[in-house]
Scaffold this motif. Structure first.
Motif, short mmCIF file in Angstrom:
data_model
loop_
_atom_site.label_atom_id
_atom_site.label_comp_id
_atom_site.label_asym_id
_atom_site.label_seq_id
_atom_site.Cartn_x
_atom_site.Cartn_y
_atom_site.Cartn_z
N ALA A 151 0.87 -1.19 0.00
CA ALA A 151 0.00 0.00 0.00
C ALA A 151 0.89 1.23 0.00
O ALA A 151 0.55 2.25 0.59
N ASP A 152 2.04 1.12 -0.67
CA ASP A 152 3.06 2.16 -0.55
C ASP A 152 3.08 3.13 -1.72
O ASP A 152 4.11 3.76 -1.99
N GLY A 153 1.96 3.26 -2.42
CA GLY A 153 1.79 4.36 -3.36
C GLY A 153 2.44 4.16 -4.72
O GLY A 153 2.90 3.07 -5.06
N SER A 154 2.45 5.24 -5.50
CA SER A 154 2.85 5.18 -6.91
C SER A 154 4.32 4.81 -7.10
O SER A 154 4.67 4.24 -8.13
N ASN A 155 5.16 5.17 -6.15
CA ASN A 155 6.60 4.88 -6.29
C ASN A 155 7.02 3.74 -5.37
O ASN A 155 8.19 3.63 -5.03
N GLY A 156 6.09 2.91 -4.95
CA GLY A 156 6.33 1.96 -3.85
C GLY A 156 7.40 0.92 -4.12
O GLY A 156 7.60 0.46 -5.25
N VAL A 157 8.04 0.51 -3.03
CA VAL A 157 9.12 -0.48 -3.11
C VAL A 157 8.53 -1.89 -3.31
O VAL A 157 9.16 -2.74 -3.95
N THR A 158 7.31 -2.13 -2.80
CA THR A 158 6.73 -3.48 -2.88
C THR A 158 6.60 -3.91 -4.35
O THR A 158 7.05 -4.98 -4.74
N ARG A 159 6.02 -3.02 -5.14
CA ARG A 159 5.83 -3.36 -6.56
C ARG A 159 7.18 -3.50 -7.25
O ARG A 159 7.38 -4.42 -8.05
N ARG A 160 8.12 -2.62 -6.92
CA ARG A 160 9.44 -2.70 -7.56
C ARG A 160 10.12 -4.03 -7.26
O ARG A 160 10.79 -4.60 -8.10
N CYS A 161 9.94 -4.55 -6.02
CA CYS A 161 10.57 -5.83 -5.65
C CYS A 161 9.85 -7.01 -6.31
O CYS A 161 10.49 -7.96 -6.75
#
Ligand SMILES: Cc1cc2nc3c(=O)[nH]c(=O)nc-3n(C[C@H](O)[C@H](O)[C@H](O)COP(=O)(O)OP(=O)(O)OC[C@H]3O[C@@H](n4cnc5c(N)ncnc54)[C@H](O)[C@@H]3O)c2cc1C
Length: 390
Positions: A151-161
């Motif tokens: 739930a960490d927004g548009s620049n979130g680390v979760t999606r990047r990982c």
């Protein structure tokens, strides 16, 4: 295992997921942890326009948003070159405008008062889902969870990982706060009465390949009436030559007597919803901007609150079944009232912005008023009350 559910990010989507979980599966409350990198009240760049659907979702959680400082917009105008359609609801305000530092702080306090633990000042650095758990590395140690919610927004680390190579659809957005009255540098502007409780959307940038609009909302900062201006560009006309976003906003502000150079300008991307966007992998779900906001306007607060409702249901059922594949999550989101509005808004985006010609924009905003209002009423608004009861 440290917790059953770790939610990364304490914005509207993360807090809504926790509050809906508390409602649907209260026994899980002590097993939920929100990790938030900032300390409330924290700044978040946002115009703070809350639609009726955001209010419906909050009400159904038993929350009274009137507790948050706000101003109302009674009229909303959708203009092309200063003429267009006016939306007014005689029974209530059309838009409630809050400041995000105050709104998110209020929502976090509500979550805290319901027993949900929020650790502030903890930045998540890395997420590794394994078959048995999810490992969450932070600047203050490692956590282990059954389920992680990105739930960490548009620049979130979760999606990047989790999806390092997934396609990204992001809008460029700039925002400025000004006083309610124009700059004295421009002298008296003929006919300027102040815009009061009017919220403006101006689509004149579209023929210049800026696939979006300029906004001007009433707002308040620490009780002082202000205006919030900004410009939004989905980037779907990025293949063409485009003027600078800042210059386009400056021209519009100048037309009504405001000098953009007198104010601080800030920018932030908005990731928007496309049916292509992935929403889960085993043990990890995404909500809010980490999946995608509304592509037409970049409206994301109500959408974030809605994702929280669906994620909570998914999580409580998966814990009951002890099965964490989340295989059907995207299908269930797409079939929900939230998913239907997002798909409709995505289709509308690919009609109204690529058809960028001046004549079409005039036709749309000035001539086809009844059609636009009906489409907005059926496909864009009023989905909140069709969401599952928490
Ligand atoms: C200029 C602008 C104007 C906007 N205007 C409107 C509007 O008027 N109305 C509307 O509905 N929407 C608007 N939006 C969109 C809206 O702001 C977002 O859709 C909404 O904030 C999404 O909520 P979220 O919870 O998904 O993400 P966010 O609100 O971005 O919250 C994410 C949270 O995660 C935290 N976080 C991030 N990374 C980490 C990490 N590594 N570790 C721990 N915590 C982390 C952040 O600190 C933040 O608190 C606007 C956006 C912009 C940029």
């Amino acid at each position: 295992m440290d917790k059953d559910v770790i939610i990364i990010g304490g914005g509207p989507s993360g807090l809504s997921t926790a509050l809906h979980l508390h409602r649907t599966a209260p026994h899980l409350t002590p097993r939920i942890l929100i990790l938030e990198k900032e300390h409330y009240p924290r700044f978040k760049l946002c115009a703070g326009g809350l639609t009726v659907d955001a209010e419906t979702i909050l009400e159904r959680l038993g929350l009274d948003v009137n507790e948050v400082p706000h101003v109302f917009a009674d009229n909303v105008r959708f203009d092309f070159e200063s003429k267009g359609l006016n939306i007014r609801n005689t029974k209530r305000h059309v838009l409630r405008v809050i400041r995000r530092d105050e709104f998110d702080h209020w929502l976090a306090k509500k979550a805290g008062s319901r027993g949900i633990e929020i650790r502030q000042g903890v930045t998540v650095k890395d997420i590794t889902p394994t078959p048995d758990e999810v490992i969450v590395e932070t600047d203050q140690g490692t956590y282990h969870a059954q389920i992680v919610v990105g739930a960490d927004g548009s620049n979130g680390v979760t999606r990047r990982c989790v999806f390092p190579n997934a396609p990204v659809y992001t809008a460029r957005v700039l925002e400025i706060l000004t006083p309610t009255q124009p700059s004295p540098n421009y002298g008296e502007i003929g006919g300027w009465q102040g815009r009061g409780r009017l919220a403006f959307f101006e689509f004149s940038p579209v023929p210049k390949n800026i696939a979006g609009y300029i906004w001007d909302f009433p707002t308040q900062v620490k009780g002082e009436p202000m205006r919030c201006w900004g410009i939004y560009d989905t980037n779907i006309l990025a293949y063409g030559k485009r003027p600078q976003l800042k210059d386009t906003l400056a021209d519009e502000m100048k037309r009504v007597g405001f000098d953009l150079n007198e104010y601080e300008i800030k920018g932030h991307p908005i990731r928007w919803f496309s049916p292509e966007n992935k929403m889960s992998v085993p043990r990890v779900l995404f909500v809010g901007d980490a999946v995608g906001a509304d592509p037409i306007f970049g409206e994301g607060i109500s959408i974030a609150l809605g994702y929280g409702n669906l994620a909570a249901r998914e999580i409580s059922e998966s814990i009951q079944r002890n099965e964490f594949s989340f295989r059907g999550f995207k299908r269930r989101v797409v079939r929900s009232a939230l998913g239907q509005t997002l798909i409709a808004r995505w289709v509308i985006t690919y009609i109204i912005y690529p058809m960028k010609w001046r004549w079409f924009q005039i036709l749309l905003w000035r001539v086809m008023k009844p059609v636009v209002i009906a489409v907005a009423w059926i496909f864009v608004l009023n989905w909140g009350k069709r969401m599952p009861t928490p």
